[in-house]
Motif scaffolding. Sequence first.
Motif, PDB file in Angstrom:
ATOM      1  N   GLY A 190      -5.527   5.384  -5.621  1.00  0.00           N
ATOM      2  CA  GLY A 190      -5.126   6.619  -4.686  1.00  0.00           C
ATOM      3  C   GLY A 190      -4.972   7.354  -5.639  1.00  0.00           C
TER       4      GLY A 190
ATOM      5  N   ALA B 152       0.888  -0.973   0.357  1.00  0.00           N
ATOM      6  CA  ALA B 152       0.137   0.163   0.222  1.00  0.00           C
ATOM      7  C   ALA B 152       1.275   1.100  -0.096  1.00  0.00           C
TER       8      ALA B 152
ATOM      9  N   GLY C 104       1.445   4.457   1.827  1.00  0.00           N
ATOM     10  CA  GLY C 104       1.503   5.057   2.787  1.00  0.00           C
ATOM     11  C   GLY C 104       2.140   6.362   3.262  1.00  0.00           C
TER      12      GLY C 104
ATOM     13  N   GLN D 170      -3.719  -2.597  -2.060  1.00  0.00           N
ATOM     14  CA  GLN D 170      -3.931  -3.051  -1.419  1.00  0.00           C
ATOM     15  C   GLN D 170      -4.798  -4.399  -0.894  1.00  0.00           C
TER      16      GLN D 170
ATOM     17  N   SER E  60      -0.314   5.865  -7.032  1.00  0.00           N
ATOM     18  CA  SER E  60      -0.571   4.491  -6.726  1.00  0.00           C
ATOM     19  C   SER E  60       0.046   4.011  -7.481  1.00  0.00           C
TER      20      SER E  60
ATOM     21  N   GLY F 266      -0.476   8.833   3.639  1.00  0.00           N
ATOM     22  CA  GLY F 266      -1.235   9.778   4.550  1.00  0.00           C
ATOM     23  C   GLY F 266      -2.361  10.580   4.162  1.00  0.00           C
TER      24      GLY F 266
ATOM     25  N   GLY G 218      -5.111   8.796   3.692  1.00  0.00           N
ATOM     26  CA  GLY G 218      -6.257   7.593   4.132  1.00  0.00           C
ATOM     27  C   GLY G 218      -5.208   6.583   3.355  1.00  0.00           C
ATOM     28  N   SER G 219      -5.924   5.443   2.489  1.00  0.00           N
ATOM     29  CA  SER G 219      -5.051   4.345   1.877  1.00  0.00           C
ATOM     30  C   SER G 219      -5.464   4.062   1.145  1.00  0.00           C
TER      31      SER G 219
ATOM     32  N   ARG H 299     -11.225   0.848   4.253  1.00  0.00           N
ATOM     33  CA  ARG H 299      -9.955   1.734   4.023  1.00  0.00           C
ATOM     34  C   ARG H 299     -10.244   2.701   2.862  1.00  0.00           C
TER      35      ARG H 299
END
Length: 476
Positions: A172, A150, A152, A162, A176, A154, A157-158, A304
């Motif tokens: 993301g 994942a 990280g 994942q 990502s 922050g 969030g996640s 998440r």
Amino acid sequence: MDSRAGRWWGAGVAAVTAAVVAAVVLVSGIGDRDAVGPDGLRPGGVDAGDPYVPGSGNGGYDVAHYRLGVRYDPADDRLTGNAEITATATHGLSRFNLDLSGLEVSSVTVDGTSAEHQRDDDELVVTPARGLDSGTRFTVKVAYGGVPEADGDGVLGSGGFQHTDDGAIALGQPHSAATWFPVNDHPSDKATYDIEVTVPDGLAALSNGVPGERTSADGWTTWHWAERSPMASYLTTLVIGDYRVDTDEHAGKPMVTAVPYDVPADGPAATSLARTGEIADFLVTRFGPYPFQAYGGVVVPDDRIGYALETQSRPVYGPGFFRGGEPNYSVVAHELAHQWFGNSVALARWGDIWLNEGFASYAEWLWEEHDGGRSAQRNFELQYAATDWSRRTLDPGPGQMFSTAVYKRGALTVHALRRTVGDETFFQILRTWTSERRDGTATTADFVALAERVSGRDLGRFFDTWLTSTTAPTPP
């Protein structure tokens, strides 16, 4: 992106001009500019040059297409992949970088010849057997694998790749993609995609674009997806698991929606997604033709994912948006508006993220009014009264990329522009923007210039006030 289901984290005309300068820097990225050899070759940039996402993206080349083939087994959480990347050198290259997090690389070739490669944290450094002259089109093939990780950072969030109880989710913002394939991971370098995903029989494997043939052999099923419009890397997605997948047609294009099997077919999530076509059709009347060859949406069950993301042609929605028993059409309008603002017309630099989120948030107001709710003007009045004007919208700072100043003050700016130039000119500005900038990237300076051209007015002071002033502007 709409982050309301999760947590919030939190210069005027000169800043607008600075956006143009930063966009120029992004063309080549940051590299070792003193390492030019006698042949005129030098290393590609190790960074896209965007201070909001240090380390993301690379310079020295422009990607045209990614062909990805990945195989994922949830039983051991292992992914194996083969990436074929077609690109053009933007200056003479002695070596170049790709972003790749955590996964192991077994081989790299450039134009069919084995290339040296090494890892430097989240960078894959490739040295071809022969240098690449400026303007050379080349193909990189990378074989890789491992247990994806994942992201990280922050910020929301996640994110990243994942593992889930029944499969995996990869998405993301602002990045990502590098958690599951080698990539130039910055929106300034958009590309087209072919994505093949092989998973155990019985699982769905959803991604971007038009669905292709689905094939099965030896207990595995391969799902094929094709995105033929240029796409920023953070807009790619992979959702694997036990999903009820509905494939329909809307306006002559495939409409693929998916919800987990344990989510009721008549519940708020499925009911919200069912209006995707209707909402998109309404936005067409405001923004111009729908820019892609497919529609859809995916609801994921994982808490998440406390946000919704405008993954190209097929937004992904976290479960928090559909709790409470009622459909949530507002979030669907928000993510669909991004297909024009943020996806088709992408950011050249993250400091201009209001161009994505301000317009998507304003689309919520437009849809609510169309659907019989509060008018856009009433939403403007309510939000104006609730706004903290000390926080700027343009270049808000990396820690404020997803703040209310970007989303809601951005929407206030959009409506104030409408009130300033009038409805006819306002919607002409929007349709001209989405037409002229389709499939490309842009900055705030670009939007200001276009708005001034279409309206025939000097709008510099207007945008300065609404985007960067630290005191409340007077509503037009």
